[in-house]
Each structure stands twice: as structure tokens, then as C-alpha cells.
Enzyme design. Structure first.
Site, mmCIF file in Angstrom:
data_model
loop_
_atom_site.group_PDB
_atom_site.id
_atom_site.type_symbol
_atom_site.label_atom_id
_atom_site.label_comp_id
_atom_site.label_asym_id
_atom_site.label_seq_id
_atom_site.Cartn_x
_atom_site.Cartn_y
_atom_site.Cartn_z
ATOM 1 N N TYR A 29 0.829 -1.205 0.000
ATOM 2 C CA TYR A 29 0.000 0.000 0.000
ATOM 3 C C TYR A 29 0.866 1.260 0.000
ATOM 4 O O TYR A 29 0.550 2.230 -0.679
ATOM 5 C CB TYR A 29 -0.930 -0.023 1.217
ATOM 6 C CG TYR A 29 -1.693 1.244 1.440
ATOM 7 C CD1 TYR A 29 -2.796 1.574 0.647
ATOM 8 C CD2 TYR A 29 -1.339 2.128 2.454
ATOM 9 C CE1 TYR A 29 -3.502 2.759 0.853
ATOM 10 C CE2 TYR A 29 -2.039 3.305 2.668
ATOM 11 C CZ TYR A 29 -3.125 3.614 1.864
ATOM 12 O OH TYR A 29 -3.804 4.782 2.077
ATOM 13 N N GLU A 30 1.966 1.230 0.764
ATOM 14 C CA GLU A 30 2.848 2.388 0.866
ATOM 15 C C GLU A 30 3.901 2.433 -0.249
ATOM 16 O O GLU A 30 4.723 3.345 -0.281
ATOM 17 C CB GLU A 30 3.542 2.402 2.228
ATOM 18 C CG GLU A 30 2.584 2.655 3.370
ATOM 19 C CD GLU A 30 3.246 2.651 4.737
ATOM 20 O OE1 GLU A 30 4.349 2.073 4.876
ATOM 21 O OE2 GLU A 30 2.661 3.221 5.667
ATOM 22 N N TYR A 89 -2.726 -0.896 10.174
ATOM 23 C CA TYR A 89 -3.221 -1.214 8.837
ATOM 24 C C TYR A 89 -4.619 -1.811 8.958
ATOM 25 O O TYR A 89 -4.846 -2.716 9.768
ATOM 26 C CB TYR A 89 -2.287 -2.216 8.152
ATOM 27 C CG TYR A 89 -2.749 -2.663 6.793
ATOM 28 C CD1 TYR A 89 -2.673 -1.816 5.702
ATOM 29 C CD2 TYR A 89 -3.260 -3.942 6.593
ATOM 30 C CE1 TYR A 89 -3.092 -2.228 4.442
ATOM 31 C CE2 TYR A 89 -3.674 -4.363 5.340
ATOM 32 C CZ TYR A 89 -3.596 -3.507 4.267
ATOM 33 O OH TYR A 89 -4.009 -3.914 3.024
ATOM 34 N N GLY A 100 -10.497 1.906 12.338
ATOM 35 C CA GLY A 100 -9.176 2.468 12.637
ATOM 36 C C GLY A 100 -9.230 3.324 13.887
ATOM 37 O O GLY A 100 -8.351 3.248 14.747
ATOM 38 N N ASN A 127 0.921 10.491 2.675
ATOM 39 C CA ASN A 127 -0.275 9.746 3.073
ATOM 40 C C ASN A 127 -1.300 10.742 3.615
ATOM 41 O O ASN A 127 -1.513 10.861 4.822
ATOM 42 C CB ASN A 127 0.075 8.683 4.117
ATOM 43 C CG ASN A 127 -1.110 7.820 4.491
ATOM 44 O OD1 ASN A 127 -2.254 8.126 4.160
ATOM 45 N ND2 ASN A 127 -0.838 6.749 5.206
ATOM 46 N N TYR A 134 -5.309 11.038 11.516
ATOM 47 C CA TYR A 134 -4.627 11.281 12.786
ATOM 48 C C TYR A 134 -4.971 12.655 13.358
ATOM 49 O O TYR A 134 -5.150 12.801 14.570
ATOM 50 C CB TYR A 134 -3.122 11.101 12.628
ATOM 51 C CG TYR A 134 -2.740 9.674 12.286
ATOM 52 C CD1 TYR A 134 -3.269 8.609 13.007
ATOM 53 C CD2 TYR A 134 -1.875 9.395 11.246
ATOM 54 C CE1 TYR A 134 -2.939 7.297 12.691
ATOM 55 C CE2 TYR A 134 -1.536 8.085 10.927
ATOM 56 C CZ TYR A 134 -2.072 7.038 11.654
ATOM 57 O OH TYR A 134 -1.753 5.741 11.359
#
Length: 163
Positions: A29-30, A89, A100, A127, A134
Site C-alpha cells: 500500500y505504501e 493497517y 481504525g 499519506n 490522525y
């Protein structure tokens, strides 16, 4: 329609293949899959023999839908340990449903139960989704700090083995 409830469980040694799978999915994904060198044997040693980190799984209807890997660091200024979140994740099909956030709340509770002075993590600058998430939790980026790193090769060069 009612959303399935979330449960969170601590990883056990038999979960090592699943942990490695999630690590690889996160790296993919990253765009960093080529940097993953972890193996089942390495994870077994460091997570379950040496107990240097812990893993929790968010679960929906008995299925692990992601993972979080964390460990304790220490703040000399606070004089106490902190909880450092190395990876979080959630499978793409489960994102945007509050799982999450629930996982972060559980980690914050673990930190509080253990008397930690803070909880920290890194997020890639690009991201944007993660950074927005966050910030929505009330977290603030540490913009005045630079992350420094020595790789295994750098460590060997800096501190070669004695002959």
C-alpha cells in the site's frame, strides 16, 4: 443496516503468518514492498521470544481485518515509557467505517493502563488520508523534529565487530 461490532485481540505465536501477510500488504500500500525483509522466523524471535513488540488485531465477525504493531519507548523528560505505534493497517474494504479509530482508542487505553506518558507514531507525508485521520483524533505532527536513522549497514560501519 447495522454495522458489525468490532473486537480486538492480542496476537499469539500462531498468528505469525498473518502478521507477516499484513506487514506485506501495508508495505505494498505504501509502495515499499521491496524494503520488507521480515520473515516468520525473525518475527517469532523478536515478537514472541524477545518480546520487543506487541501486535493487536481488530476483528469483525471473527475475521482479522488489519493489525497494529507497537512497543514501548522512553521519554527522559517525562521520566516514563511511551507507547510507540510502528504500524497500523486496516484492509481497504473495511476503511472509513470507524475501525481504525476504534483501534487507536484501544491503543490509547493500553497506553493509559500502562502509565505511559504519551503515544507516538510516524506517518508518511504523502499519506494525506492517514494524516487527516490522525488529525481527526486530536494528534499533532511534530514538525520541528527530524527523524534520523542508522541502517544495519550504517551500524556495522559505525561500530564494527572487535577482532
Amino acid at each position: 443496516m447495522t454495522q458489525p461490532s468490532l473486537t480486538i485481540r492480542m496476537a499469539q505465536e500462531q498468528d505469525i503468518p498473518l502478521i507477516l501477510r499484513f506487514i506485506r500488504e501495508l508495505a505494498q500500500y505504501e509502495g515499499l514492498l521491496d524494503q520488507v525483509t521480515a520473515t516468520q522466523e525473525v518475527l517469532e524471535e523478536w515478537l514472541f521470544r524477545r518480546r520487543k513488540a506487541e501486535v493487536v488485531f481488530p476483528m469483525v465477525e471473527g475475521k482479522e481485518i488489519g493489525f497494529a504493531l507497537f512497543f514501548h519507548n522512553f521519554s527522559t523528560f517525562l521520566g516514563r515509557a511511551g507507547l510507540y505505534l510502528e504500524d497500523l493497517y486496516i484492509l481497504p474494504e473495511y476503511r472509513g467505517r470507524g475501525y481504525g479509530r476504534a483501534l487507536m482508542v484501544r491503543l490509547a487505553r493500553i497506553a493509559r493502563e500502562r502509565g505511559c506518558g504519551r503515544m507516538e507514531w510516524w506517518c508518511l507525508d504523502e499519506n494525506e488520508t492517514g494524516n487527516r485521520f490522525y488529525r481527526s483524533l486530536g494528534a499533532a505532527p511534530m514538525e520541528e523534529w527530524t527523524v534520523w536513522r542508522l541502517t544495519q549497514e550504517d551500524l556495522a560501519r559505525l561500530a564494527p565487530e572487535d577482532d
